[in-house]
Design an enzyme around this catalytic site. Structure first.
Site, PDB file in Angstrom:
ATOM      1  N   THR A  66      53.067  48.724  39.055  1.00  0.00           N
ATOM      2  CA  THR A  66      51.748  48.067  37.920  1.00  0.00           C
ATOM      3  C   THR A  66      52.553  46.883  37.869  1.00  0.00           C
ATOM      4  OG1 THR A  66      49.728  48.014  37.035  1.00  0.00           O
ATOM      5  CG2 THR A  66      51.566  48.856  36.184  1.00  0.00           C
ATOM      6  N   LYS A  70      54.284  43.942  40.741  1.00  0.00           N
ATOM      7  CA  LYS A  70      53.662  44.176  41.827  1.00  0.00           C
ATOM      8  C   LYS A  70      54.430  43.237  43.380  1.00  0.00           C
ATOM      9  CE  LYS A  70      49.462  46.837  41.193  1.00  0.00           C
ATOM     10  NZ  LYS A  70      48.088  46.843  40.884  1.00  0.00           N
ATOM     11  N   ASN A  91      52.240  48.421  45.619  1.00  0.00           N
ATOM     12  CA  ASN A  91      52.132  49.858  44.280  1.00  0.00           C
ATOM     13  C   ASN A  91      52.125  50.329  44.243  1.00  0.00           C
ATOM     14  OD1 ASN A  91      50.580  50.390  45.971  1.00  0.00           O
ATOM     15  ND2 ASN A  91      49.099  51.055  44.440  1.00  0.00           N
ATOM     16  N   ASP A 106      46.788  50.703  46.907  1.00  0.00           N
ATOM     17  CA  ASP A 106      45.330  49.863  46.088  1.00  0.00           C
ATOM     18  C   ASP A 106      43.944  49.407  47.401  1.00  0.00           C
ATOM     19  OD1 ASP A 106      46.479  49.827  43.599  1.00  0.00           O
ATOM     20  OD2 ASP A 106      47.060  48.079  43.501  1.00  0.00           O
ATOM     21  N   GLY A 132      42.938  37.525  41.541  1.00  0.00           N
ATOM     22  CA  GLY A 132      44.196  37.745  40.996  1.00  0.00           C
ATOM     23  C   GLY A 132      44.396  39.025  41.988  1.00  0.00           C
ATOM     24  N   ASN A 153      35.520  32.351  41.362  1.00  0.00           N
ATOM     25  CA  ASN A 153      36.741  32.840  40.152  1.00  0.00           C
ATOM     26  C   ASN A 153      36.143  31.457  38.791  1.00  0.00           C
ATOM     27  OD1 ASN A 153      38.845  34.115  39.167  1.00  0.00           O
ATOM     28  ND2 ASN A 153      40.174  33.219  39.658  1.00  0.00           N
ATOM     29  N   ARG A 154      36.857  31.632  38.156  1.00  0.00           N
ATOM     30  CA  ARG A 154      36.066  31.043  36.551  1.00  0.00           C
ATOM     31  C   ARG A 154      37.107  29.805  36.899  1.00  0.00           C
ATOM     32  NH1 ARG A 154      39.656  33.317  31.337  1.00  0.00           N
ATOM     33  NH2 ARG A 154      41.073  32.957  32.132  1.00  0.00           N
TER      34      ARG A 154
END
Length: 285
Positions: A66, A70, A91, A106, A132, A153-154
């Protein structure tokens, strides 16, 4: 009982105290009557190389990986699964007689959670929130499956979305739009979307009153998958259900990615419901 024959699996990351994986995997090992134990190992960035050497030296059967390891773990492994190589993140590690191979469960964990709900992403229009590591894994498996993606995304991290979109476009020959995450962009893309996936941490405990999407933009024909699993039902999912949309909790992705790792390490079918119940119990503590 722990013995000289007990096989060890575990988790490396920093931090790892919040992880549900020990509860989930140890319940699975017990249910299957396996002489295995799953342990969390807090490993700082500067000690990652030593930790990977330790897997071989201690004959650890397998590890989950994690944040923040990764990506940085990849050059330390002996082999890499093709999908993990495309994604650029690992992962799960399997130790086969000293040969370490990296995987990304994942991606397939997310896909299996969708398919379990009879939702096939092929040909669907999917809106991804966030760019991400989790978004990267999910985006690649969805693109490989034939989905059409828009990534939001911001503003401060919009370049991450652009890079991710370009990477997927190059790999699959499929155009991926990258937009700033705001209501002006959300409204038109959600009107055309079949599935909304939140890969941001918005709404995660303790900030359970937050949501990345205004409730008025949620429609009844939308599938909403929030990969946040604490709480099991986020504000986004609660408002999605109120709008008549299908809501899927991040708990399902967590359990499926764990189940896939379990099966790689043991060669046995994972007890999915046992793992799900153990995770829920651990979350309630």
């Amino acid at each position: 009982m722990i013995s000289g024959k007990t096989k060890i699996c575990g988790l490396i990351g920093d931090p790892i105290e919040h992880s549900m994986s020990p509860a989930m995997h140890n319940a699975a090992f017990k249910n299957r009557g396996l002489d295995y134990v799953y342990l969390p190992f807090r490993v700082a960035k500067t000690r990652l190389g030593e930790a990977i050497l330790g897997i071989k030296a201690l004959n650890i059967r397998g590890l989950n990986v994690t944040i923040p390891h990764k990506v940085s773990v990849i050059p330390l492994l002996d082999e890499l699964d093709p999908l993990a190589e495309k994604i650029g993140a690992v992962n799960t590690i399997i130790n086969n007689d000293g040969v370490l191979k990296g995987y990304n469960t994942d991606a397939h964990g997310f896909l299996r959670a969708l398919l379990e709900q009879d939702i096939e992403p092929d040909g669907k229009s999917i809106v991804m929130l966030g760019a991400g590591g989790a978004s990267r894994a999910i985006s690649f498996i969805l693109a490989e499956r034939g989905a059409n993606l828009v990534i939001l995304n911001r503003q401060l991290e919009l370049d991450w979305a652009v890079k991710l979109g370009n990477s997927i476009s190059r790999t699959f020959g499929r155009e991926v739009k990258a937009l700033e995450l705001n209501e002006q962009n959300l409204a038109p893309v959600l009107r055309k979307a079949n599935i909304l996936v939140n890969t941001t941490s918005v709404g995660m405990s303790p900030n359970t009153n937050e949501t990345p999407i205004p409730a008025r933009l949620l429609e009844s024909d939308l599938v909403v998958f929030d990969i946040v699993y604490n709480p099991v039902k986020t504000k986004l999912l609660t408002e999605a259900e109120s709008a008549g949309a299908k809501a899927i909790s991040g708990l399902e992705m967590l359990v499926w990615q764990g189940a896939l790792a379990f099966e790689m390490w043991t060669g046995l079918t994972a007890p999915l419901e046992i793992m799900r119940k153990a995770t829920i119990r651990a979350l309630k503590k």
